[in-house]
Design a protein around this motif. Sequence first.
Motif, PDB file in Angstrom:
ATOM      1  N   MET A   1      36.213  65.157 -23.864  1.00 54.58           N
ATOM      2  CA  MET A   1      36.839  65.564 -22.595  1.00 54.58           C
ATOM      3  C   MET A   1      38.284  65.976 -22.858  1.00 54.58           C
ATOM      4  SD  MET A   1      37.239  63.360 -19.071  1.00 54.58           S
ATOM      5  CE  MET A   1      38.426  62.230 -19.767  1.00 54.58           C
ATOM      6  N   SER A   2      38.674  67.131 -22.342  1.00 53.12           N
ATOM      7  CA  SER A   2      40.039  67.598 -22.558  1.00 53.12           C
ATOM      8  C   SER A   2      41.010  66.780 -21.717  1.00 53.12           C
ATOM      9  CB  SER A   2      40.151  69.088 -22.191  1.00 53.12           C
ATOM     10  OG  SER A   2      39.866  69.277 -20.819  1.00 53.12           O
ATOM     11  N   ASP A   3      42.242  66.728 -22.192  1.00 55.08           N
ATOM     12  CA  ASP A   3      43.284  65.960 -21.520  1.00 55.08           C
ATOM     13  C   ASP A   3      44.085  66.905 -20.627  1.00 55.08           C
ATOM     14  OD1 ASP A   3      45.451  64.499 -20.726  1.00 55.08           O
ATOM     15  OD2 ASP A   3      46.112  63.932 -22.723  1.00 55.08           O
ATOM     16  N   PRO A   4      43.942  66.794 -19.301  1.00 61.37           N
ATOM     17  CA  PRO A   4      44.663  67.709 -18.406  1.00 61.37           C
ATOM     18  C   PRO A   4      46.173  67.478 -18.422  1.00 61.37           C
ATOM     19  CG  PRO A   4      43.572  65.993 -17.142  1.00 61.37           C
ATOM     20  CD  PRO A   4      43.110  65.831 -18.561  1.00 61.37           C
ATOM     21  N   TYR A   5      46.602  66.367 -19.015  1.00 61.16           N
ATOM     22  CA  TYR A   5      48.030  66.042 -19.054  1.00 61.16           C
ATOM     23  C   TYR A   5      48.660  66.346 -20.413  1.00 61.16           C
ATOM     24  CZ  TYR A   5      46.760  63.534 -14.813  1.00 61.16           C
ATOM     25  OH  TYR A   5      46.286  63.219 -13.568  1.00 61.16           O
ATOM     26  N   ALA A   6      47.872  66.891 -21.332  1.00 63.67           N
ATOM     27  CA  ALA A   6      48.345  67.069 -22.708  1.00 63.67           C
ATOM     28  C   ALA A   6      49.571  67.968 -22.802  1.00 63.67           C
ATOM     29  CB  ALA A   6      47.220  67.631 -23.573  1.00 63.67           C
ATOM     30  N   SER A   7      49.679  68.943 -21.892  1.00 63.32           N
ATOM     31  CA  SER A   7      50.795  69.890 -21.975  1.00 63.32           C
ATOM     32  C   SER A   7      52.081  69.347 -21.371  1.00 63.32           C
ATOM     33  CB  SER A   7      50.420  71.201 -21.273  1.00 63.32           C
ATOM     34  OG  SER A   7      50.192  70.976 -19.884  1.00 63.32           O
ATOM     35  N   ARG A   8      51.987  68.203 -20.704  1.00 64.35           N
ATOM     36  CA  ARG A   8      53.188  67.648 -20.060  1.00 64.35           C
ATOM     37  C   ARG A   8      53.957  66.768 -21.037  1.00 64.35           C
ATOM     38  NH1 ARG A   8      51.293  65.806 -14.056  1.00 64.35           N
ATOM     39  NH2 ARG A   8      53.214  64.583 -14.235  1.00 64.35           N
ATOM     40  N   PRO A   9      55.262  67.004 -21.182  1.00 61.59           N
ATOM     41  CA  PRO A   9      56.053  66.207 -22.126  1.00 61.59           C
ATOM     42  C   PRO A   9      56.180  64.761 -21.668  1.00 61.59           C
ATOM     43  CG  PRO A   9      57.487  67.638 -20.840  1.00 61.59           C
ATOM     44  CD  PRO A   9      56.083  68.025 -20.510  1.00 61.59           C
ATOM     45  N   ALA A  10      56.086  63.840 -22.620  1.00 62.37           N
ATOM     46  CA  ALA A  10      56.195  62.416 -22.330  1.00 62.37           C
ATOM     47  C   ALA A  10      57.578  61.911 -22.722  1.00 62.37           C
ATOM     48  CB  ALA A  10      55.123  61.638 -23.094  1.00 62.37           C
ATOM     49  N   VAL A  11      58.090  60.952 -21.964  1.00 61.57           N
ATOM     50  CA  VAL A  11      59.340  60.290 -22.346  1.00 61.57           C
ATOM     51  C   VAL A  11      59.054  59.133 -23.291  1.00 61.57           C
ATOM     52  CG1 VAL A  11      60.604  60.949 -20.268  1.00 61.57           C
ATOM     53  CG2 VAL A  11      59.263  58.823 -20.276  1.00 61.57           C
ATOM     54  N   HIS A  12      57.772  58.726 -23.349  1.00 70.09           N
ATOM     55  CA  HIS A  12      57.386  57.632 -24.245  1.00 70.09           C
ATOM     56  C   HIS A  12      55.904  57.788 -24.548  1.00 70.09           C
ATOM     57  CE1 HIS A  12      57.550  53.609 -26.078  1.00 70.09           C
ATOM     58  NE2 HIS A  12      56.429  53.323 -25.432  1.00 70.09           N
ATOM     59  N   GLU A  13      55.524  57.575 -25.792  1.00 71.84           N
ATOM     60  CA  GLU A  13      54.115  57.590 -26.185  1.00 71.84           C
ATOM     61  C   GLU A  13      53.908  56.470 -27.191  1.00 71.84           C
ATOM     62  OE1 GLU A  13      50.816  60.551 -28.270  1.00 71.84           O
ATOM     63  OE2 GLU A  13      52.465  61.400 -27.094  1.00 71.84           O
ATOM     64  N   GLN A  14      52.857  55.682 -26.974  1.00 81.82           N
ATOM     65  CA  GLN A  14      52.667  54.507 -27.815  1.00 81.82           C
ATOM     66  C   GLN A  14      51.188  54.216 -27.985  1.00 81.82           C
ATOM     67  OE1 GLN A  14      54.945  51.174 -26.483  1.00 81.82           O
ATOM     68  NE2 GLN A  14      54.027  49.723 -27.915  1.00 81.82           N
ATOM     69  N   LYS A  15      50.783  53.989 -29.228  1.00 78.78           N
ATOM     70  CA  LYS A  15      49.418  53.543 -29.505  1.00 78.78           C
ATOM     71  C   LYS A  15      49.414  52.021 -29.469  1.00 78.78           C
ATOM     72  CE  LYS A  15      45.610  53.888 -32.807  1.00 78.78           C
ATOM     73  NZ  LYS A  15      44.669  53.819 -31.698  1.00 78.78           N
ATOM     74  N   VAL A  16      48.700  51.457 -28.533  1.00 76.64           N
ATOM     75  CA  VAL A  16      48.626  50.007 -28.370  1.00 76.64           C
ATOM     76  C   VAL A  16      47.354  49.525 -29.047  1.00 76.64           C
ATOM     77  CG1 VAL A  16      48.535  48.106 -26.716  1.00 76.64           C
ATOM     78  CG2 VAL A  16      49.875  50.158 -26.183  1.00 76.64           C
ATOM     79  N   ASP A  17      47.496  48.664 -30.026  1.00 75.93           N
ATOM     80  CA  ASP A  17      46.351  48.189 -30.806  1.00 75.93           C
ATOM     81  C   ASP A  17      45.263  47.615 -29.904  1.00 75.93           C
ATOM     82  OD1 ASP A  17      47.640  48.905 -33.109  1.00 75.93           O
ATOM     83  OD2 ASP A  17      48.308  46.886 -33.629  1.00 75.93           O
ATOM     84  N   GLY A  18      44.028  48.051 -30.136  1.00 82.16           N
ATOM     85  CA  GLY A  18      42.895  47.541 -29.389  1.00 82.16           C
ATOM     86  C   GLY A  18      42.803  48.029 -27.959  1.00 82.16           C
ATOM     87  N   PHE A  19      43.695  48.956 -27.574  1.00 79.62           N
ATOM     88  CA  PHE A  19      43.715  49.427 -26.186  1.00 79.62           C
ATOM     89  C   PHE A  19      43.619  50.937 -26.095  1.00 79.62           C
ATOM     90  CE2 PHE A  19      46.246  50.560 -22.323  1.00 79.62           C
ATOM     91  CZ  PHE A  19      45.361  50.057 -21.381  1.00 79.62           C
ATOM     92  N   GLY A  20      44.529  51.630 -26.744  1.00 74.34           N
ATOM     93  CA  GLY A  20      44.534  53.083 -26.690  1.00 74.34           C
ATOM     94  C   GLY A  20      45.952  53.618 -26.704  1.00 74.34           C
ATOM     95  N   THR A  21      46.069  54.913 -26.467  1.00 75.14           N
ATOM     96  CA  THR A  21      47.381  55.560 -26.471  1.00 75.14           C
ATOM     97  C   THR A  21      47.875  55.734 -25.041  1.00 75.14           C
ATOM     98  OG1 THR A  21      46.921  56.727 -28.531  1.00 75.14           O
ATOM     99  CG2 THR A  21      48.675  57.615 -27.145  1.00 75.14           C
ATOM    100  N   VAL A  22      49.059  55.230 -24.786  1.00 70.68           N
ATOM    101  CA  VAL A  22      49.663  55.315 -23.455  1.00 70.68           C
ATOM    102  C   VAL A  22      50.828  56.291 -23.505  1.00 70.68           C
ATOM    103  CG1 VAL A  22      50.818  54.058 -21.594  1.00 70.68           C
ATOM    104  CG2 VAL A  22      49.026  52.929 -22.938  1.00 70.68           C
ATOM    105  N   ARG A  23      50.835  57.236 -22.582  1.00 74.70           N
ATOM    106  CA  ARG A  23      51.938  58.184 -22.463  1.00 74.70           C
ATOM    107  C   ARG A  23      52.612  57.969 -21.108  1.00 74.70           C
ATOM    108  NH1 ARG A  23      50.598  63.665 -22.325  1.00 74.70           N
ATOM    109  NH2 ARG A  23      52.438  64.234 -23.524  1.00 74.70           N
TER     110      ARG A  23
END
Length: 202
Positions: A1-23
């Motif tokens: 599934m494509s990410d409809p938010y992928a083109s929006r710049p994030a002020v923070h992006e973090q891969k949380v172990d066992g959870f996923g990537t949060v932007r």
Amino acid sequence: MSDPYASRPAVHEQKVDGFGTVRVLPLDPAADAPLLHRWVSEERAVFWGMNGLTEQRVREIYAHMETLGTHHAYLLVKDGAPSGLLQTYEPEADRVGACYPVEPGDIGMHLLLAPAEPGETRSGWTAGLAVAVSAYVLLGLDRRRIVVDPDVANEKAIARFARQGFTTGPRVVLPEVDLPDVYLPQKHAQLAFLTREVAFGR
């Protein structure tokens, strides 16, 4: 599934172990209003204070917030899916600043989690988002302490903050705010605080 938010710049992006990537994305009032309106209109979001508002009014409120230098709103996106609404504010520029002694490095925070999809189980969901949110607010923004002010009747939120390491503060009465662009009724709130030392040991 494509990410409809992928083109929006994030002020923070973090891969949380066992959870996923949060932007953490700056809120776009026009684009995000339909989604936010659905979230804040649910009975579970009654303490957010927007039940009964139209989508246009929700958009206007966040468009107004966008003009402020002291209050900011962000969309939380986990693995491409919208997962929560984060608001930060300077306590001295908010009604909570009249209710406790504000310290240098304090920052206020409101957090609304997205509703679960039908049949969806979300074990660890709150904790996973909290890891990324705390990292952004305390480390990314270089703050010393988060203050939250859930309604005293919002027992779920109070318990959630306690699990995240917040220290319970006093119960206070936040005064009514009646301005042309903002109306907030009086609120009985339970203050709680999370320091950078407790969250990250530094």
